[in-house]
Motif scaffolding. Structure first.
Motif, short mmCIF file in Angstrom:
data_model
loop_
_atom_site.label_atom_id
_atom_site.label_comp_id
_atom_site.label_asym_id
_atom_site.label_seq_id
_atom_site.Cartn_x
_atom_site.Cartn_y
_atom_site.Cartn_z
N TYR A 18 -31.04 19.45 -13.43
CA TYR A 18 -30.05 18.49 -13.93
C TYR A 18 -30.74 17.45 -14.81
CZ TYR A 18 -27.33 20.45 -10.08
OH TYR A 18 -26.69 21.30 -9.22
N ARG A 19 -30.03 17.02 -15.84
CA ARG A 19 -30.55 15.96 -16.70
C ARG A 19 -30.11 14.62 -16.11
NH1 ARG A 19 -29.42 17.27 -22.90
NH2 ARG A 19 -30.74 15.40 -23.04
N THR A 20 -31.08 13.82 -15.69
CA THR A 20 -30.79 12.59 -14.97
C THR A 20 -29.91 11.64 -15.77
OG1 THR A 20 -32.92 12.78 -13.85
CG2 THR A 20 -31.82 10.65 -13.74
N ASP A 21 -30.27 11.40 -17.02
CA ASP A 21 -29.51 10.46 -17.84
C ASP A 21 -28.09 10.96 -18.08
OD1 ASP A 21 -31.64 8.74 -18.01
OD2 ASP A 21 -32.34 9.50 -19.94
N THR A 22 -27.93 12.26 -18.25
CA THR A 22 -26.60 12.81 -18.49
C THR A 22 -25.71 12.62 -17.27
OG1 THR A 22 -27.50 14.48 -19.99
CG2 THR A 22 -25.32 14.90 -19.08
N VAL A 23 -26.27 12.86 -16.08
CA VAL A 23 -25.50 12.68 -14.84
C VAL A 23 -25.09 11.22 -14.68
CG1 VAL A 23 -25.59 12.84 -12.33
CG2 VAL A 23 -26.58 14.65 -13.72
N LYS A 24 -26.02 10.30 -14.94
CA LYS A 24 -25.72 8.88 -14.80
C LYS A 24 -24.63 8.45 -15.76
CE LYS A 24 -30.32 7.49 -13.22
NZ LYS A 24 -31.55 6.74 -13.57
N LYS A 25 -24.75 8.87 -17.01
CA LYS A 25 -23.74 8.48 -18.00
C LYS A 25 -22.38 9.08 -17.67
CE LYS A 25 -27.09 7.89 -21.75
NZ LYS A 25 -27.61 8.43 -23.04
N ALA A 26 -22.38 10.33 -17.19
CA ALA A 26 -21.11 10.97 -16.83
C ALA A 26 -20.45 10.25 -15.66
CB ALA A 26 -21.35 12.44 -16.48
N ALA A 27 -21.25 9.88 -14.65
CA ALA A 27 -20.70 9.16 -13.50
C ALA A 27 -20.15 7.80 -13.92
CB ALA A 27 -21.78 9.00 -12.42
N ILE A 28 -20.89 7.09 -14.77
CA ILE A 28 -20.44 5.79 -15.25
C ILE A 28 -19.14 5.94 -16.06
CG2 ILE A 28 -20.99 3.94 -16.88
CD1 ILE A 28 -23.92 4.21 -15.95
N LEU A 29 -19.06 7.00 -16.88
CA LEU A 29 -17.86 7.24 -17.68
C LEU A 29 -16.65 7.50 -16.79
CD1 LEU A 29 -16.66 7.67 -20.53
CD2 LEU A 29 -17.24 10.09 -20.28
N VAL A 30 -16.84 8.34 -15.76
CA VAL A 30 -15.74 8.67 -14.85
C VAL A 30 -15.28 7.43 -14.09
CG1 VAL A 30 -15.10 9.98 -12.79
CG2 VAL A 30 -16.37 11.09 -14.63
N VAL A 31 -16.24 6.64 -13.60
CA VAL A 31 -15.89 5.42 -12.86
C VAL A 31 -15.16 4.43 -13.77
CG1 VAL A 31 -16.82 3.38 -11.70
CG2 VAL A 31 -17.71 5.65 -11.15
N GLY A 32 -15.68 4.24 -14.97
CA GLY A 32 -15.04 3.32 -15.91
C GLY A 32 -13.63 3.77 -16.27
N LEU A 33 -13.45 5.07 -16.47
CA LEU A 33 -12.14 5.61 -16.82
C LEU A 33 -11.15 5.42 -15.67
CD1 LEU A 33 -10.52 7.32 -18.91
CD2 LEU A 33 -11.25 9.34 -17.63
N GLY A 34 -11.56 5.80 -14.46
CA GLY A 34 -10.65 5.71 -13.32
C GLY A 34 -10.34 4.29 -12.91
N VAL A 35 -11.37 3.46 -12.77
CA VAL A 35 -11.17 2.08 -12.34
C VAL A 35 -10.43 1.29 -13.42
CG1 VAL A 35 -12.32 -0.08 -11.71
CG2 VAL A 35 -13.15 2.09 -10.80
N GLY A 36 -10.75 1.54 -14.68
CA GLY A 36 -10.06 0.85 -15.76
C GLY A 36 -8.56 1.13 -15.73
N ALA A 37 -8.19 2.39 -15.56
CA ALA A 37 -6.77 2.74 -15.51
C ALA A 37 -6.11 2.16 -14.27
CB ALA A 37 -6.61 4.26 -15.52
N ALA A 38 -6.82 2.19 -13.13
CA ALA A 38 -6.26 1.65 -11.89
C ALA A 38 -6.01 0.15 -12.01
CB ALA A 38 -7.20 1.93 -10.72
N VAL A 39 -6.98 -0.57 -12.56
CA VAL A 39 -6.82 -2.02 -12.74
C VAL A 39 -5.70 -2.32 -13.73
CG1 VAL A 39 -7.94 -4.10 -13.65
CG2 VAL A 39 -9.18 -2.59 -12.09
N ALA A 40 -5.56 -1.48 -14.76
CA ALA A 40 -4.54 -1.71 -15.77
C ALA A 40 -3.13 -1.65 -15.20
CB ALA A 40 -4.68 -0.69 -16.91
N VAL A 41 -2.91 -0.84 -14.15
CA VAL A 41 -1.55 -0.69 -13.62
C VAL A 41 -1.33 -1.42 -12.30
CG1 VAL A 41 -1.18 1.52 -14.76
CG2 VAL A 41 -2.18 1.49 -12.46
N SER A 42 -2.41 -1.85 -11.63
CA SER A 42 -2.23 -2.47 -10.31
C SER A 42 -2.95 -3.81 -10.16
CB SER A 42 -2.72 -1.52 -9.21
OG SER A 42 -4.12 -1.32 -9.29
N GLY A 43 -3.76 -4.21 -11.12
CA GLY A 43 -4.53 -5.43 -10.97
C GLY A 43 -5.76 -5.22 -10.10
N LEU A 44 -6.34 -6.33 -9.64
CA LEU A 44 -7.58 -6.26 -8.86
C LEU A 44 -7.30 -5.94 -7.39
CD1 LEU A 44 -9.65 -9.27 -10.26
CD2 LEU A 44 -10.27 -6.85 -10.36
N ILE A 45 -7.80 -4.81 -6.94
CA ILE A 45 -7.69 -4.41 -5.53
C ILE A 45 -9.09 -4.01 -5.07
CG2 ILE A 45 -6.67 -2.81 -3.87
CD1 ILE A 45 -4.30 -2.51 -5.75
N GLY A 46 -9.65 -4.77 -4.17
CA GLY A 46 -11.04 -4.54 -3.76
C GLY A 46 -11.19 -3.79 -2.46
#
Length: 345
Positions: free
Chosen positions: A244-272
């Motif tokens: 596995y390419r370490t940097d690729t995995v890290k960037k992919a995980a960061i992209l998925v987290v940013g995509l999911g959390v960004g959409a969740a926050v956009a429709v529901s606000g801050l939920i911790g």
């Protein structure tokens, strides 16, 4: 066998229990509220028949169903995002809220709300109804990348530095949010209250249409990272040797987290705390394999948030307690106990 040699629950029995719990919570969420719904009316609407009470049909289709679906998706995405970050950083304390991802996403969304008619008018014209989720996605992705860069030293992520970076990012985002709040007008201030405390009270099919594609994409992409994240548990030096390419995995995980959390926050606000509590409990029951942790975290996270939302609707009825406050009451003591147990402080 239900339990393995380590005493953990098996995947299949846990999946069955999680599905049954989700079904039970869905029933409670749909039937409970200011206007109670009869089970017969719900079944009639589901199979396409006319309900005996037309108001019940309207409440079910226009209020309860979109709220349940949106709440389940948000909870699932937050839990899966927490599991991804904990696997990436190899620490159970990593969470979208604690390291500033949610704050960054919320700040970007609030900036669109307050400055959409002035400085960010071009952004609104270019993105239209997708302005909030895209802005929140960019804000969340930038903050998680910043936190990781600050905490990363010689290929290793220092947990204490990660938490301190999260505190700093949250503080800066909070200050910027305060400035935007000072600048906002009365109508915008009412919207900002929704973002800062988190709520599903305004959930509708329009919110689901805007946020669901991003959240579903994040949930579908997460399982592809299961094997690489399992390799991360052995150390970053092992990841490359396993192909596995370490940097690729890290960037992919960061992209998925940013995509999911960004959409969740956009429709529901801050939920911790959903991303902190759920993956940790799943790992305690089923072990650390992400091929098991990710799908179970999605189920348990969605169920937990819908259950918390159902409780928030009745605790101070006829008013409604913000779900972000409800999750803070649940997750705060859990986080303190986890800190003491892991001896980070």
């Amino acid at each position: 066998m239900i339990r393995d040699a380590a005493g953990r629950l098996g995947f299949a029995p846990s999946l069955v229990v999680a599905l049954l719990a989700a079904a039970l919570v869905a029933l409670v969420s749909i039937t409970s509220g200011a206007y109670p719904l009869a089970l017969g009316d719900i079944l009639s609407v589901i199979i396409g028949r006319e309900a005996s009470d037309p108001v019940a049909s309207m409440v079910l289709l226009e209020v309860r169903m979109p709220r349940f679906l949106l709440g389940f998706l948000v909870g699932a995405v937050l839990a899966v995002s927490g599991a991804l970050l904990q696997g990436l950083f190899r620490n159970p304390l990593a969470d979208p809220g604690l390291i500033g991802v949610s704050a960054g996403a919320s700040l970007a969304a609030i900036a669109v709300i307050v400055l959409g008619n002035t400085w960010l008018g071009g952004w609104l014209a270019m993105t239209g109804e997708w302005a909030l989720p895209i802005a929140a996605f960019l804000g969340g992705s930038c903050t998680v990348l910043l936190a990781w860069r600050i905490a990363n030293r010689s290929g290793q992520t220092a947990v204490a530095t990660l938490l301190l970076a999260g505190i700093a990012i949250n503080a800066v985002a909070g200050a910027a949010t305060g400035l935007l709040t000072f600048y906002a007008n009365d109508e915008e201030l009412r919207s900002l209250t929704f973002w800062t405390m988190g709520s599903l009270g305004h959930a509708g099919w329009d919110d689901l249409l805007v946020g669901a594609p991003f959240m579903l994409l994040a949930l579908l992409a997460a399982p592809w990272l299961a094997r690489p994240l399992d390799a991360f548990l052995l150390g970053e030096s092992v990841v490359g040797h396993l192909g596995y390419r370490t940097d690729t995995v890290k960037k992919a995980a960061i992209l998925v987290v940013g995509l999911g959390v960004g959409a969740a926050v956009a429709v529901s606000g801050l939920i911790g705390f959903v991303g902190l509590v759920v993956p940790h409990l799943v790992r305690q029951l089923l072990g650390a394999s992400h091929r098991v942790v990710l799908p179970l975290s999605a189920l348990v996270g969605g169920t937990l948030l819908v259950a918390a939302d159902s409780l928030a609707r009745v605790v101070v009825a006829p008013a409604e307690l913000p779900i972000g406050l409800m999750m803070a009451l649940i997750g705060g003591p859990f986080f303190l106990a986890l800190l003491l147990r892991t001896k980070v402080i």
